[in-house]
Design a protein around this motif. Structure first.
Motif, mmCIF file in Angstrom:
data_model
loop_
_atom_site.group_PDB
_atom_site.id
_atom_site.type_symbol
_atom_site.label_atom_id
_atom_site.label_comp_id
_atom_site.label_asym_id
_atom_site.label_seq_id
_atom_site.Cartn_x
_atom_site.Cartn_y
_atom_site.Cartn_z
ATOM 1 N N CYS A 13 -11.275 8.517 1.829
ATOM 2 C CA CYS A 13 -12.324 8.498 1.029
ATOM 3 C C CYS A 13 -12.979 9.725 0.518
ATOM 4 O O CYS A 13 -13.599 10.536 1.424
ATOM 5 N N THR A 14 -12.719 10.145 -0.745
ATOM 6 C CA THR A 14 -13.614 11.085 -0.987
ATOM 7 C C THR A 14 -14.705 11.073 -2.051
ATOM 8 O O THR A 14 -14.649 9.888 -2.660
ATOM 9 N N VAL A 63 0.978 -1.231 0.059
ATOM 10 C CA VAL A 63 -0.032 -0.110 -0.012
ATOM 11 C C VAL A 63 0.767 1.162 -0.020
ATOM 12 O O VAL A 63 1.927 1.261 0.084
ATOM 13 N N CYS A 64 0.441 2.278 -0.302
ATOM 14 C CA CYS A 64 1.098 3.602 -0.014
ATOM 15 C C CYS A 64 1.764 3.777 1.137
ATOM 16 O O CYS A 64 1.234 3.543 2.378
ATOM 17 N N SER A 114 -3.322 -4.861 6.202
ATOM 18 C CA SER A 114 -3.325 -4.003 4.892
ATOM 19 C C SER A 114 -4.161 -4.749 4.019
ATOM 20 O O SER A 114 -4.851 -3.882 3.408
ATOM 21 N N ASP A 115 -4.168 -6.030 3.726
ATOM 22 C CA ASP A 115 -4.848 -6.855 2.921
ATOM 23 C C ASP A 115 -6.336 -6.304 3.033
ATOM 24 O O ASP A 115 -7.296 -6.371 1.907
ATOM 25 N N VAL A 153 -9.948 -0.551 -1.790
ATOM 26 C CA VAL A 153 -9.340 -0.428 -2.937
ATOM 27 C C VAL A 153 -8.066 0.422 -3.028
ATOM 28 O O VAL A 153 -7.246 0.236 -3.240
ATOM 29 N N GLU A 154 -8.359 1.682 -2.844
ATOM 30 C CA GLU A 154 -7.389 2.654 -3.087
ATOM 31 C C GLU A 154 -7.382 3.689 -1.921
ATOM 32 O O GLU A 154 -8.377 3.730 -1.016
#
Length: 443
Positions: free
Chosen positions: A377-378, A303-304, A354-355, A362-363
């Motif tokens: 979340c936007t 992830v980021c 994390s998973d 998702v993102e």
């Protein structure tokens, strides 16, 4: 042999084509052996016949006839291409007056070899100029993707093709994907539909590529109509093609190709000459992508990472969003798990959380610390956000091995993302306080 007979013999056996016509009737009154040989006719088929019929097989005077523009004692030079012979001629026309009779005397020289030689030199020069332009484009453009796309445009336009493209091979699943593409105006792009194509589809090319040879198809009709190659190319309206292999060291990593190129340019090897420069830029791109991953992606979870998190927060300052939701998570008992069961076990706890977040959101999932995650979340509705939050809490109820504290907040009001993260952070710490109060003795 008198003088007239000698002149006749000289002209009749001249290496150029020579003939004379009566300008009033257009009848052929003389044609030398060379002309008869070139047009494949006998004297009987030519002499006394209109020149347009005898020499051009036309029913009426030629549109390019020079009779009307000829002047006495002045030669008129012009060129013609005989499509039926596929030959070029330069013609010297003269007006000859004999008494009250006007004759057009035409001497023709076959210049096909000279024109083809000049064209060959010109084509080679064009290829060399194109190669220099390609190298210059790759050398001076810092944006690798832009450089390769510009190179494909240069190559495609030089070959006068419909498409120019690059396919890259993925050794992990032995597929190839169309990664770069240029299309002529009016030609439909194929890039999106040519992803993860089994490399076995190109078996007919692999052996040729392995020997560093290009695949050149001058006409689709030269292929076996029952072959897979014919079927695949015909389905894409490809009638001719040139494709050259791309090697990194000795490994075949893909190929560059042009669909429906002009046949005249196929034998100059431009693709083979630019291939090594393309590979260098592709390797540069892969290195940049790897550095990007190292800079912005957490190596353990995928992830980021925190750097990406800070960058994203900065980007959000300039963007308008109708709603904003924040999830703040801190894994409970990670230090104890590391001390008692080892860091591999602790790492697996981090990966599991994390998973879970990746599957749920998702993102925009960020690991900002050893045991901390933030999800931003936007543009999501309160119902959607709440449903995902509940999915996380449902995981906690079912899983006895892994626990985490969770803070969640959603708003449709105008508020900075930093302030909302602070609210979620506080909610997470409240949740963690409750966790430790509940499980103080077991920890």
């Amino acid at each position: 042999m008198d003088y007239k007979e000698l002149c006749y013999e000289i002209i009749d056996n001249h290496d150029n084509i020579v003939y004379a016509t009566d300008m009033q009737t257009n009848e052929v009154i003389f044609a030398n052996k060379k002309l008869l040989q070139v047009i494949g006719k006998t004297k009987a088929e030519v002499f006394g016949k209109p020149c347009y019929q005898a020499l051009q097989d036309k029913e009426k005077p030629c549109e390019f006839c020079t009779n009307a523009i000829l002047l006495e004692n002045k030669c008129y030079d012009w060129e013609i291409f005989r499509d039926d012979m596929q030959r070029y001629f330069i013609l010297h026309d003269n007006l000859l007056v004999l008494g009250d009779r006007k004759l057009r005397v035409e001497v023709g020289t076959d210049i096909t070899d000279q024109i083809l030689e000049k064209r060959e030199i010109k084509n080679k020069l064009n290829m060399e100029k194109t190669l220099i332009k390609c190298i210059d484009t790759l050398s001076h453009e810092n944006n690798v993707n832009k450089a390769i796309n510009e190179l494909l445009k240069i190559v495609g336009e030089t070959y006068e093709g419909d498409r120019a493209y690059i396919f890259e091979r993925c050794e992990a699943d032995d597929t190839v994907s169309n990664t770069y593409e240029w299309c002529k105006n009016g030609v439909a792009p194929q890039l999106n539909s040519l992803q993860k194509v089994p490399f076995s589809y190109f078996d007919m090319w692999i052996e040729m590529f392995s020997n560093s040879k290009s695949r050149v198809i001058c006409s689709l009709e030269e292929l076996d109509h029952a072959s897979e190659e014919y079927k695949i190319l015909r389905a894409q309206n490809i009638n001719s093609l040139v494709a050259a292999p791309l090697f990194n060291n000795s490994t075949l990593i893909g190929f560059i190709g042009v669909d429906n190129p002009t046949i005249a340019y196929l034998r100059y090897g431009l693709l083979e000459q630019v291939s090594s420069f393309i590979v260098n830029d592709m390797q540069k791109r892969l290195l940049i992508e790897k550095l990007h991953v190292l800079s912005y992606i957490d190596s353990l979870t995928g992830v980021c990472n925190r750097t990406s998190y800070i960058k994203y927060l900065d980007e959000l300052k300039d963007n308008n969003y109708s709603t904003l939701g924040i999830i703040f998570i801190d894994i409970n008992g990670l230090k104890k798990a590391n001390d008692s069961k080892g860091h591999a076990y602790g790492d697996q706890m981090i990966v599991t959380v994390s998973d879970l977040l990746k599957q749920t959101f998702v993102e925009n999932v960020f690991r900002i610390g050893g045991d901390e995650f933030v999800v931003i979340c936007t543009g999501t509705t309160n119902e959607e956000f709440t449903c995902k939050e509940q999915a996380l809490r449902a995981f906690l109820e079912k899983n006895t091995e892994i626990s985490f504290s969770l803070g969640a907040v959603w708003t449709d009001e105008i508020i900075s993302v930093e302030k909302l993260i602070a609210v979620a952070d506080k909610a997470m710490y409240d949740d963690k306080r409750d966790y430790y109060q509940k499980y103080l003795h077991s920890d």
